[in-house]
Design a protein around this motif. Structure first.
Motif, PDB file in Angstrom:
ATOM      1  N   SER A   1      58.294  39.626  43.562  1.00  0.00           N
ATOM      2  CA  SER A   1      57.201  38.990  42.817  1.00  0.00           C
ATOM      3  C   SER A   1      55.923  39.817  42.942  1.00  0.00           C
ATOM      4  CB  SER A   1      56.960  37.566  43.333  1.00  0.00           C
ATOM      5  OG  SER A   1      56.347  37.600  44.608  1.00  0.00           O
ATOM      6  N   PRO A   2      55.006  39.691  41.992  1.00  0.00           N
ATOM      7  CA  PRO A   2      53.752  40.458  42.071  1.00  0.00           C
ATOM      8  C   PRO A   2      52.948  40.164  43.345  1.00  0.00           C
ATOM      9  CG  PRO A   2      54.027  39.526  39.879  1.00  0.00           C
ATOM     10  CD  PRO A   2      55.115  38.944  40.742  1.00  0.00           C
ATOM     11  N   LEU A   3      52.948  38.926  43.806  1.00  0.00           N
ATOM     12  CA  LEU A   3      52.170  38.566  44.987  1.00  0.00           C
ATOM     13  C   LEU A   3      52.804  39.051  46.285  1.00  0.00           C
ATOM     14  CD1 LEU A   3      51.081  34.937  44.026  1.00  0.00           C
ATOM     15  CD2 LEU A   3      49.822  37.081  43.721  1.00  0.00           C
ATOM     16  N   TRP A   4      54.076  39.399  46.253  1.00  0.00           N
ATOM     17  CA  TRP A   4      54.816  39.897  47.413  1.00  0.00           C
ATOM     18  C   TRP A   4      54.451  41.345  47.742  1.00  0.00           C
ATOM     19  CZ3 TRP A   4      59.171  43.388  46.810  1.00  0.00           C
ATOM     20  CH2 TRP A   4      59.980  43.537  47.943  1.00  0.00           C
ATOM     21  N   GLN A   5      53.922  42.067  46.776  1.00  0.00           N
ATOM     22  CA  GLN A   5      53.651  43.498  46.937  1.00  0.00           C
ATOM     23  C   GLN A   5      52.556  43.753  47.976  1.00  0.00           C
ATOM     24  OE1 GLN A   5      55.703  45.530  45.410  1.00  0.00           O
ATOM     25  NE2 GLN A   5      56.615  43.825  44.276  1.00  0.00           N
ATOM     26  N   LEU A   6      52.666  44.893  48.650  1.00  0.00           N
ATOM     27  CA  LEU A   6      51.608  45.327  49.560  1.00  0.00           C
ATOM     28  C   LEU A   6      50.370  45.693  48.751  1.00  0.00           C
ATOM     29  CD1 LEU A   6      53.853  47.461  51.900  1.00  0.00           C
ATOM     30  CD2 LEU A   6      52.662  45.348  52.550  1.00  0.00           C
ATOM     31  N   LEU A   7      49.214  45.581  49.361  1.00  0.00           N
ATOM     32  CA  LEU A   7      47.956  45.876  48.666  1.00  0.00           C
ATOM     33  C   LEU A   7      47.934  47.320  48.171  1.00  0.00           C
ATOM     34  CD1 LEU A   7      45.394  44.235  51.093  1.00  0.00           C
ATOM     35  CD2 LEU A   7      46.093  43.391  48.852  1.00  0.00           C
ATOM     36  N   PRO A   8      47.641  47.530  46.904  1.00  0.00           N
ATOM     37  CA  PRO A   8      47.569  48.904  46.406  1.00  0.00           C
ATOM     38  C   PRO A   8      46.476  49.721  47.093  1.00  0.00           C
ATOM     39  CG  PRO A   8      47.139  47.310  44.633  1.00  0.00           C
ATOM     40  CD  PRO A   8      47.436  46.536  45.874  1.00  0.00           C
ATOM     41  N   GLU A   9      45.434  49.046  47.591  1.00  0.00           N
ATOM     42  CA  GLU A   9      44.334  49.737  48.264  1.00  0.00           C
ATOM     43  C   GLU A   9      44.770  50.456  49.539  1.00  0.00           C
ATOM     44  OE1 GLU A   9      44.414  46.585  47.165  1.00  0.00           O
ATOM     45  OE2 GLU A   9      42.402  45.831  46.771  1.00  0.00           O
ATOM     46  N   LEU A  10      45.946  50.119  50.047  1.00  0.00           N
ATOM     47  CA  LEU A  10      46.447  50.781  51.247  1.00  0.00           C
ATOM     48  C   LEU A  10      46.986  52.179  50.940  1.00  0.00           C
ATOM     49  CD1 LEU A  10      48.326  47.771  52.882  1.00  0.00           C
ATOM     50  CD2 LEU A  10      46.064  48.672  53.491  1.00  0.00           C
ATOM     51  N   ASN A  11      47.302  52.418  49.675  1.00  0.00           N
ATOM     52  CA  ASN A  11      47.845  53.717  49.254  1.00  0.00           C
ATOM     53  C   ASN A  11      49.055  54.138  50.086  1.00  0.00           C
ATOM     54  OD1 ASN A  11      45.999  54.211  47.112  1.00  0.00           O
ATOM     55  ND2 ASN A  11      44.447  54.726  48.651  1.00  0.00           N
ATOM     56  N   LEU A  12      49.946  53.186  50.311  1.00  0.00           N
ATOM     57  CA  LEU A  12      51.169  53.503  51.043  1.00  0.00           C
ATOM     58  C   LEU A  12      52.164  54.160  50.104  1.00  0.00           C
ATOM     59  CD1 LEU A  12      51.360  50.229  53.106  1.00  0.00           C
ATOM     60  CD2 LEU A  12      50.696  52.485  53.928  1.00  0.00           C
TER      61      LEU A  12
END
Length: 174
Positions: free
Chosen positions: A62-73
């Motif tokens: 799900s979209p809410l399951w994703q890690l924060l894009p700001e982490l740039n992992l």
């Protein structure tokens, strides 16, 4: 002695609940600083996301399951994995991956302080790792019983007394 950075549950959905995590912008900035330092020193980064049951807001994919894009992992460089329980070691390959990388010092950041941070710090110590809880890089939300600030302070004091060494993000030197 080898070090690793473990980022716990910094997910879109956990930051978008009606109640925001305590000082999340500061915590996120501290985690971003630690990621940059880890990359500079070639320190491995492990990031875990909590996976809820099917049809939950944080169900796998799900979209809410994703890690924060700001982490740039980056899944090609960083070790990204999923968990279904608060303890990041339970039912995952984290212990084996850390041992294969010969990690001793495990720097722990993320959320929620009273659940996943707490259980992961305690288990890391039980497994023989040296957990370092980054005191200004974990957070949670207010509860009916306690403010988030009180929860964080309590967990820093409790975990720092017996299960982890406390360190502030500015003092981390990989």
């Amino acid at each position: 002695m080898s070090a690793a950075l473990l980022i716990i549950d910094m997910q879109i959905g956990l930051l978008q609940w009606p109640e925001k995590p305590f000082e999340v912008e500061r915590v996120l900035a501290n985690i971003q600083h630690l990621i940059a330092q880890a990359r500079e020193k070639n320190v491995p980064i492990f990031a875990v996301r909590h996976t809820g049951p099917q049809n939950s807001p944080i169900a796998a994919g799900s979209p809410l399951w994703q890690l924060l894009p700001e982490l740039n992992l980056n899944a090609e460089v960083d070790s990204l994995f999923d968990k279904f329980r608060p303890n990041a070691f339970h039912g995952t390959a984290l212990e084996q991956q850390l041992k294969a990388a010969q990690v001793d010092d495990l720097y722990i950041v993320g959320m929620k302080s009273q659940f996943c941070i707490d259980s992961t710090c305690r288990t890391a110590a039980d497994l023989g790792f040296k957990p370092l809880l980054v005191a200004d890089a974990h957070t949670c939300m207010d509860t009916p019983a306690l403010s988030a600030r009180a929860i964080i302070e309590h967990h820093n004091a409790t975990l720092g007394a017996a299960f982890a060494r406390l360190i502030n993000s500015a003092d981390v030197v990989f």
